[in-house]
Structures are given as C-alpha cells and as structure tokens.
Design an enzyme around this catalytic site. Structure first.
Site, PDB file in Angstrom:
ATOM      1  N   SER A 147     -49.354 -79.178  75.774  1.00 54.16           N
ATOM      2  CA  SER A 147     -48.283 -80.075  75.351  1.00 54.16           C
ATOM      3  C   SER A 147     -48.520 -81.479  75.908  1.00 54.16           C
ATOM      4  O   SER A 147     -49.526 -82.090  75.567  1.00 54.16           O
ATOM      5  CB  SER A 147     -46.931 -79.483  75.769  1.00 54.16           C
ATOM      6  OG  SER A 147     -45.895 -80.107  75.065  1.00 54.16           O
ATOM      7  N   ASP A 225     -43.635 -72.582  67.138  1.00 58.04           N
ATOM      8  CA  ASP A 225     -43.370 -73.559  68.204  1.00 58.04           C
ATOM      9  C   ASP A 225     -42.245 -74.490  67.753  1.00 58.04           C
ATOM     10  O   ASP A 225     -42.391 -75.211  66.759  1.00 58.04           O
ATOM     11  CB  ASP A 225     -44.669 -74.344  68.431  1.00 58.04           C
ATOM     12  CG  ASP A 225     -44.601 -75.334  69.572  1.00 58.04           C
ATOM     13  OD1 ASP A 225     -43.518 -75.874  69.841  1.00 58.04           O
ATOM     14  OD2 ASP A 225     -45.668 -75.584  70.173  1.00 58.04           O
ATOM     15  N   HIS A 258     -43.967 -72.146  72.006  1.00 55.96           N
ATOM     16  CA  HIS A 258     -44.561 -73.215  72.810  1.00 55.96           C
ATOM     17  C   HIS A 258     -44.831 -72.792  74.252  1.00 55.96           C
ATOM     18  O   HIS A 258     -45.372 -73.574  75.020  1.00 55.96           O
ATOM     19  CB  HIS A 258     -43.592 -74.418  72.809  1.00 55.96           C
ATOM     20  CG  HIS A 258     -44.215 -75.717  73.231  1.00 55.96           C
ATOM     21  ND1 HIS A 258     -45.186 -76.367  72.503  1.00 55.96           N
ATOM     22  CD2 HIS A 258     -44.003 -76.511  74.326  1.00 55.96           C
ATOM     23  CE1 HIS A 258     -45.531 -77.487  73.107  1.00 55.96           C
ATOM     24  NE2 HIS A 258     -44.842 -77.597  74.228  1.00 55.96           N
TER      25      HIS A 258
HETATM   26  N1  LIG Z   1     -36.389 -78.244  79.433  1.00 54.90           N
HETATM   27  C1  LIG Z   1     -36.858 -78.291  78.091  1.00 54.90           C
HETATM   28  C2  LIG Z   1     -38.105 -77.487  77.906  1.00 54.90           C
HETATM   29  C3  LIG Z   1     -39.270 -78.035  78.654  1.00 54.90           C
HETATM   30  C4  LIG Z   1     -40.523 -77.346  78.226  1.00 54.90           C
HETATM   31  O1  LIG Z   1     -40.557 -76.579  77.292  1.00 54.90           O
HETATM   32  N2  LIG Z   1     -41.615 -77.662  78.902  1.00 54.90           N
HETATM   33  C5  LIG Z   1     -42.866 -77.076  78.514  1.00 54.90           C
HETATM   34  C6  LIG Z   1     -43.844 -78.158  78.224  1.00 54.90           C
HETATM   35  S1  LIG Z   1     -43.229 -79.135  76.877  1.00 54.90           S
HETATM   36  C7  LIG Z   1     -44.352 -80.405  76.695  1.00 54.90           C
HETATM   37  O2  LIG Z   1     -44.972 -80.917  77.534  1.00 54.90           O
HETATM   38  C8  LIG Z   1     -43.367 -76.167  79.615  1.00 54.90           C
HETATM   39  O3  LIG Z   1     -44.554 -75.943  79.770  1.00 54.90           O
HETATM   40  N3  LIG Z   1     -42.428 -75.613  80.360  1.00 54.90           N
HETATM   41  C9  LIG Z   1     -42.740 -74.725  81.480  1.00 54.90           C
HETATM   42  C10 LIG Z   1     -42.565 -73.274  81.143  1.00 54.90           C
HETATM   43  O4  LIG Z   1     -42.643 -72.488  82.086  1.00 54.90           O
HETATM   44  O5  LIG Z   1     -42.436 -72.921  79.963  1.00 54.90           O
HETATM   45  C11 LIG Z   1     -35.799 -77.836  77.126  1.00 54.90           C
HETATM   46  O6  LIG Z   1     -34.690 -77.750  77.563  1.00 54.90           O
HETATM   47  O7  LIG Z   1     -36.131 -77.611  75.965  1.00 54.90           O
END
Ligand SMILES: N[C@@H](CCC(=O)N[C@@H](CSC=O)C(=O)NCC(=O)O)C(=O)O
Length: 281
Positions: A147, A225, A258
C-alpha cells in the site's frame, strides 16, 4: 550505533528489534530485522519491507509470516517504521493517513514537516547503517512493500535501481498524485506544486523512464480490496509500464482484500522472486 531492544530465535535465525538515533529524522527510530541462519557463514542478501498507513516496524514481522521462507532462502528482512515518532508537529496525529504512521517515504519540503519527515532519505540512511552493522551483502539489496509502502518500494527502486536491484509490491498506491491519500500527503509534505510530486509517483517515474528496471517488477493486487478503486490505480502503473516496455507481472486475485491475510498468501512468491533476482546480481 544500534541499540538492541529485543531478540527472538526464529526458524534457525533470529528476529531482532532495534532503536537508533537517526541523522535524517533527527529523532530515535526503530526497525526490525530477521537474520537468517546463513548469515552465520557470511553476508546475505537483504530485503527491505516498507509497510503501509498506521503500521510500525513490528507489523510485517508479526503478521506476514515471511520468516520461514526467508530462512530457507537466506534472505535478511528489514522493516523500518513508517514515520518519525515524537516529532511534535502540530496536528501530526489528527488523521491516520497523514503524519504519524504515514510518512509516505518522501522528504518533506514544507516548513512544518521538513525538519523530521524525511522518510525517503531515512531509508537510505538505514540501508547504509545495516550495511555497516549487520551481515548484509550490500550489492544484493531489494525492496518490497504494501500500500503506502508499495508506493515507497516502487519509487525507491525506480529512483535508485543501482541500489535496489529487485522490487515488488502488494496493493501499492501506484499513482499517488491521482488519489486522495496521495494528494493529501503530497500537498502536505511537498506543497501545491504537482511538478514536485512526480519524483515520488511510481506511474510518473515509469512514464519518464528511459530504461526499464532490469529485474522486472512483481505486483499482487486483491480484487476484494476496498481501497482498490479509489486509492490504488494499478491500471495506471500497468499502462505506464506497457508504454515504457517495462516487464511487469501484475497479478489480480479474486476475493482477496487489502490486509495481511492477502500478504501472507503471496509473500512466499515475493521472497522467491527477490531471491532469484538477487542471486543473479
Ligand atoms: N485505519 C484504517 C485502516 C488502515 C489500514 O488499512 N492500513 C493498512 C495499510 S493501508 C495503506 O497504506 C495496513 O497495513 N494496516 C495494518 C494491518 O494490520 O492491517 C481504517 O480505518 O480504514
């Protein structure tokens, strides 16, 4: 100088967490490293993993399940944090997609952020540091990410193919100048002039490329995603690669979202891709 925070035996190698004073960030930074068993015999190839929004140096190591195959292949894995911590910039924790946990792997030029938010240069600082302090074969370094970190991996490699010899990404923000996350980050860190954004935009860099990235590029994208349509734009990067005659393997996977279950599913393919590329450097 590295301060060892913790270490854990893992698949015959060792999982470590470090802190160090960063010259580029001007603050202490943390990173994690998996050192495979082959490093006991001498320097090994290293793979930087750049994580996404809200992540830390810990996320990939505890969620991706990459260490077993990295141990088999003799690959060191290095995961930096995703932003400065404790910079105390007004508003830096107000939103999850900008500021803390969202450094976007750029060197900020806007006065408010420029003092500490220098994640592009920080990754190079860390690369040099681990080359001095850990058993890394400095000629054999790759980069991958997810991402925001997929955007970081693509741009770092396209800007410095002499340093990063192999690159791949999971669900990268592939055209940040065109999507809401990227526009917000680039406006905040780099200002309104979109001419300054292109140097950190994988699709723009590919559009301007005069020679292909030698090892080819691997991208995996889940079709389930929730960020795909609004934020990621793999089709823009794919079109730029086609125009530039850049070899690209872009795999689209029905049903995958995602998150890290998606990454777990395909991380072995990425590790084998990088190990193969780095073996021929
Ligand atoms: N807080 C957000 C969601 C944030 C999220 O999905 N972060 C992803 C990366 S998104 C792009 O860089 C991530 O890797 N999160 C860590 C995990 O453990 O999944 C929301 O509220 O949607």
């Amino acid at each position: 100088m590295l301060e060892l925070l913790s270490e854990h035996a893992c698949f015959g190698g060792v999982q470590r967490f470090y802190r160090h004073e960063s010259r580029e960030i001007g603050l202490p930074m943390r990173f994690s490293v998996f050192i495979p068993p082959q490093a006991q015999q001498g320097p090994v190839p290293a793979l930087f993993y750049l994580a996404g929004l809200t992540c830390t140096e810990e996320t990939f190591m505890i969620k991706a399940g990459a260490q077993r195959v990295a141990a088999e292949l003799g690959l060191m894995l290095i995961a930096p944090d995703t932003s400065p911590r404790g910079a105390d910039v007004d508003g830096e924790s107000d939103s999850w997609d900008f500021g803390v946990g969202a450094g976007f792997y750029v060197d900020a030029t806007q006065a408010k952020w420029a003092g500490h938010y220098r994640m592009y240069s920080y990754i190079h600082e860390l690369r040099e540091l681990v080359g001095q302090e850990l058993p890394v074969d400095a000629r054999r370094i790759g980069v991958f990410g997810h991402s925001m970190g997929g955007h970081g991996a693509l741009t770092m490699a396209l800007k410095r193919p002499d340093v990063f010899r192999s690159v791949s990404a999971f669900a990268p923000i592939a055209a940040p100048s065109q999507c809401p996350w990227g526009k917000k980050a680039f406006t905040g860190y780099l200002g309104e002039d979109q001419g300054a954004w292109a140097q950190y935009d994988a699709t723009s860099l590919m559009t301007q490329a005069t020679t292909p990235f030698p090892a080819g590029i691997l991208i995996d994208q889940g079709l389930g995603d929730k960020f795909l349509a609004e934020q990621l734009y793999p089709e823009a990067f794919e079109a730029a690669c086609a125009t530039a005659a850049q070899p690209l393997t872009l795999r689209r996977h029905a049903g995958y979202d995602h998150g890290y279950y998606f990454i777990q599913t395909f991380v072995e393919d990425h590790l084998r891709f990088h190990a193969s590329n780095l073996a021929t450097v």
